[in-house]
Design a protein around this motif. Structure first.
Motif, PDB file in Angstrom:
ATOM      1  N   ALA A 197     -13.313  12.172   4.968  1.00 18.95           N
ATOM      2  CA  ALA A 197     -12.060  11.633   5.509  1.00 18.95           C
ATOM      3  C   ALA A 197     -12.075  10.111   5.582  1.00 18.95           C
ATOM      4  N   GLN A 198     -10.904   9.530   5.370  1.00 23.06           N
ATOM      5  CA  GLN A 198     -10.701   8.100   5.550  1.00 23.06           C
ATOM      6  C   GLN A 198      -9.809   7.883   6.772  1.00 23.06           C
ATOM      7  N   VAL A 219       0.868  -1.181   0.000  1.00 23.46           N
ATOM      8  CA  VAL A 219       0.000   0.000   0.000  1.00 23.46           C
ATOM      9  C   VAL A 219       0.904   1.230   0.000  1.00 23.46           C
ATOM     10  N   VAL A 220       0.829   1.997  -1.065  1.00 28.32           N
ATOM     11  CA  VAL A 220       1.634   3.218  -1.174  1.00 28.32           C
ATOM     12  C   VAL A 220       0.886   4.343  -0.474  1.00 28.32           C
ATOM     13  N   LEU A 221       1.434   4.837   0.611  1.00 27.96           N
ATOM     14  CA  LEU A 221       0.724   5.828   1.410  1.00 27.96           C
ATOM     15  C   LEU A 221       0.367   7.080   0.622  1.00 27.96           C
ATOM     16  N   ALA A 222       1.288   7.555  -0.191  1.00 27.80           N
ATOM     17  CA  ALA A 222       1.031   8.775  -0.966  1.00 27.80           C
ATOM     18  C   ALA A 222      -0.191   8.612  -1.861  1.00 27.80           C
ATOM     19  N   GLU A 223      -0.372   7.427  -2.413  1.00 31.59           N
ATOM     20  CA  GLU A 223      -1.525   7.176  -3.278  1.00 31.59           C
ATOM     21  C   GLU A 223      -2.820   7.173  -2.471  1.00 31.59           C
ATOM     22  N   ARG A 224      -2.767   6.610  -1.272  1.00 28.14           N
ATOM     23  CA  ARG A 224      -3.955   6.610  -0.416  1.00 28.14           C
ATOM     24  C   ARG A 224      -4.279   8.024   0.054  1.00 28.14           C
ATOM     25  N   PHE A 225      -3.257   8.777   0.437  1.00 27.41           N
ATOM     26  CA  PHE A 225      -3.480  10.147   0.895  1.00 27.41           C
ATOM     27  C   PHE A 225      -4.125  10.992  -0.200  1.00 27.41           C
ATOM     28  N   ALA A 226      -3.735  10.736  -1.448  1.00 26.19           N
ATOM     29  CA  ALA A 226      -4.236  11.545  -2.574  1.00 26.19           C
ATOM     30  C   ALA A 226      -5.738  11.370  -2.791  1.00 26.19           C
ATOM     31  N   GLU A 227      -6.302  10.315  -2.233  1.00 22.89           N
ATOM     32  CA  GLU A 227      -7.725  10.024  -2.443  1.00 22.89           C
ATOM     33  C   GLU A 227      -8.635  10.967  -1.661  1.00 22.89           C
ATOM     34  N   LYS A 228      -8.268  11.275  -0.420  1.00 24.52           N
ATOM     35  CA  LYS A 228      -9.103  12.115   0.445  1.00 24.52           C
ATOM     36  C   LYS A 228      -8.339  12.486   1.705  1.00 24.52           C
ATOM     37  N   THR A 229      -8.922  13.366   2.498  1.00 31.24           N
ATOM     38  CA  THR A 229      -8.325  13.704   3.794  1.00 31.24           C
ATOM     39  C   THR A 229      -8.149  12.415   4.596  1.00 31.24           C
ATOM     40  N   THR A 230      -7.022  12.305   5.293  1.00 34.32           N
ATOM     41  CA  THR A 230      -6.721  11.062   6.007  1.00 34.32           C
ATOM     42  C   THR A 230      -6.512  11.298   7.494  1.00 34.32           C
ATOM     43  N   VAL A 231      -7.164  10.470   8.299  1.00 33.31           N
ATOM     44  CA  VAL A 231      -6.866  10.384   9.723  1.00 33.31           C
ATOM     45  C   VAL A 231      -5.877   9.234   9.865  1.00 33.31           C
ATOM     46  N   LEU A 232      -4.629   9.556  10.182  1.00 36.38           N
ATOM     47  CA  LEU A 232      -3.595   8.536  10.330  1.00 36.38           C
ATOM     48  C   LEU A 232      -3.379   8.276  11.814  1.00 36.38           C
ATOM     49  N   ILE A 233      -3.691   7.062  12.231  1.00 37.71           N
ATOM     50  CA  ILE A 233      -3.530   6.664  13.629  1.00 37.71           C
ATOM     51  C   ILE A 233      -2.329   5.727  13.731  1.00 37.71           C
ATOM     52  N   VAL A 234      -1.400   6.062  14.588  1.00 36.36           N
ATOM     53  CA  VAL A 234      -0.265   5.178  14.858  1.00 36.36           C
ATOM     54  C   VAL A 234      -0.471   4.604  16.255  1.00 36.36           C
ATOM     55  N   TYR A 235      -0.550   3.275  16.350  1.00 32.97           N
ATOM     56  CA  TYR A 235      -0.794   2.646  17.642  1.00 32.97           C
ATOM     57  C   TYR A 235       0.216   1.538  17.916  1.00 32.97           C
ATOM     58  N   ARG A 236       0.252   1.075  19.148  1.00 33.76           N
ATOM     59  CA  ARG A 236       1.303   0.143  19.585  1.00 33.76           C
ATOM     60  C   ARG A 236       1.077  -1.282  19.111  1.00 33.76           C
ATOM     61  N   GLY A 237      -0.178  -1.667  18.901  1.00 29.87           N
ATOM     62  CA  GLY A 237      -0.466  -3.019  18.443  1.00 29.87           C
ATOM     63  C   GLY A 237      -1.804  -3.496  18.962  1.00 29.87           C
ATOM     64  N   GLY A 238      -2.340  -4.513  18.324  1.00 34.22           N
ATOM     65  CA  GLY A 238      -3.630  -5.049  18.719  1.00 34.22           C
ATOM     66  C   GLY A 238      -3.631  -5.666  20.106  1.00 34.22           C
TER      67      GLY A 238
END
Length: 209
Positions: free
Chosen positions: A97-98, A54-73
């Motif tokens: 937003a996605q 998954v290329v992040l730049a391509e996903r970001f280009a689709e719409k506003t993005t909420v990017l969550i960075v978490y420690r793990g499930g």
């Protein structure tokens, strides 16, 4: 609070299933230096739950993005955060937003998640390349690393043989289609997370620009 800790050397070592390169890992959670608003998220490629690139730049280009960075499930605070964000997924979608949530979990671990939505995707950063690029990665002290491994049964990416393991400080970014950060929240206290109301307000602010 935050101080930038950049390691002067770059090296490859074996992890459980991946090789990782240490380039920007703080000595403690309190010393990370998160990417600030006004800067652009680096163009990186991660894996989804099916191990597809998954290329992040391509996903970001689709719409506003909420990017969550978490420690793990495995982290109950992270699981609660992801579930709470899922509750406002429809409202975020209405704002255009996605949601992309990233953790050191392997694609196989991600596949166990109950989150399954085209607008809410989980990605694997099991070599911590994004966490380091965002200035969120830090080394656990040996005592904590041992407790986590032995009691939680979690495999972390090892970046210095068996002596060091690392995690990201939990964070939330709101990013526009160009990959530019408009909002950032990072807290070294992993028990304290961004509220859903504040997240909605941040996304609304970006969508109105």
């Amino acid at each position: 609070m935050f101080k930038s800790i950049v390691l002067a050397c770059t090296f490859f070592v074996a992890s459980f299933a991946n090789a990782a390169t240490a380039t920007n890992i703080a000595s403690a959670a309190e010393k990370v230096s998160p990417l600030m608003p006004g800067l652009t998220i680096p163009a990186l490629t991660l894996k989804d739950k099916d191990s597809n690139n998954v290329v992040l730049a391509e996903r970001f280009a689709e719409k506003t993005t909420v990017l969550i960075v978490y420690r793990g499930g495995w982290c109950p605070y992270c699981s609660k955060q992801l579930a709470n964000v899922q509750k406002i997924e429809a409202e975020l979608a209405e704002l255009g937003a996605q949601i992309i949530a990233v953790s050191p979990d392997s694609p196989e671990k991600l596949a166990e998640s109950k989150i399954d939505s085209p607008n809410y995707q989980l990605l694997s950063d099991d070599s911590l390349i994004l966490s380091q690029a965002l200035g969120l990665a830090f080394y656990l002290d040996d005592k904590t690393a041992t407790i986590y491994r032995n009691k939680l049964g979690v495999n972390f990416v090892s970046l210095d043989g068996k002596a060091k393991v690392a995690l990201p400080v939990p964070a939330v970014f709101v990013i526009d289609k160009k990959g530019l950060v408009h909002f950032q929240y990072a807290n070294p206290n992993y028990k304290v997370r961004l509220t859903e109301n504040l997240l909605l307000a941040a996304v609304k602010s970006v969508s109105e620009q």
